[in-house]
Design a protein around this motif. Structure first.
Motif: not given
Length: 206
Positions: A8-18
């Motif tokens: 949530a603090r990272m605009s709903d996208v984590l590095v792992f999501d990428f």
């Protein structure tokens, strides 16, 4: 919950999501973090079905094992013979996604053997830290990522202003005179100076 809060603090996208998305996984946020054993099995199945080679799949599993914060990740690395530079990159991404020891991520990313992917997400993660300016400067000066996104340039110019107004001034002069980017950087520097002056004035008045 920790992972979801960080997302949530990272605009709903984590590095792992990428990383999952780059391997062909759709809607990674629906799979990660897994809620139960069945969810973990689905995630591991999706990792196995990605377009990645075996080494990169192992790196994703290694990343997941890092959350245990014990020797499971290192034992998996040894068993699967994951090369040190791949381990270092996975470690760096884990530190950024977890928000734990992000300075360690900066140190790891300074290794020239590691790729230069996701600079915007890395800068965003670093900007969440109390010493964000210092971390952002160290990352950009050592890893030397190419800054093309306005938000990245903003973060770097403000970090420069916090460290050295002279360097911030020189940075804005590196762009063509009258260009939108040069104006943007100059505005950031001036705004930072004004904010600092106002904060100092309030402090003195109290």
């Amino acid at each position: 919950k920790q992972i979801e809060d960080r997302r949530a603090r990272m605009s709903d996208v984590l590095v792992f999501d990428f990383l999952l998305a780059a391997g062909g996984v759709k809607h990674p946020d629906m799979l990660y973090p897994p809620r139960d054993v069945e969810g973990l099995k689905r995630l591991l199945d999706q990792i196995e079905e990605t377009t990645y080679d075996t080494l990169k799949k192992d790196c994703l599993v290694y990343f997941l094992l890092k959350w245990h914060e014990d020797d499971r990740a290192s034992r998996f690395q040894e068993a699967r013979c994951i090369p040190p530079q791949f381990v270092a990159l996975a470690d760096a991404y884990w530190h950024l996604d977890s928000g734990k020891e992000t300075s360690r991520a900066v140190a790891l990313l300074s290794d020239a053997r590691l790729n230069r992917d996701y600079p915007s997400k890395i800068i965003q993660a670093l900007s969440l830290e109390q010493n964000s300016g210092e971390l952002i400067l160290r990352y950009i000066r050592t890893a030397k990522p190419l800054l093309t996104e306005p938000d990245d340039i903003d973060a770097y110019s403000i970090a420069l202003a916090q460290s050295s107004l002279l360097e911030a001034w020189q940075y804005q002069r590196s762009f063509p005179e009258g260009s939108a980017t040069r104006v943007r950087v100059l505005r950031n520097v001036l705004r930072w100076c004004l904010t600092r002056e106002l904060s100092y004035t309030r402090l003195v008045q109290h």
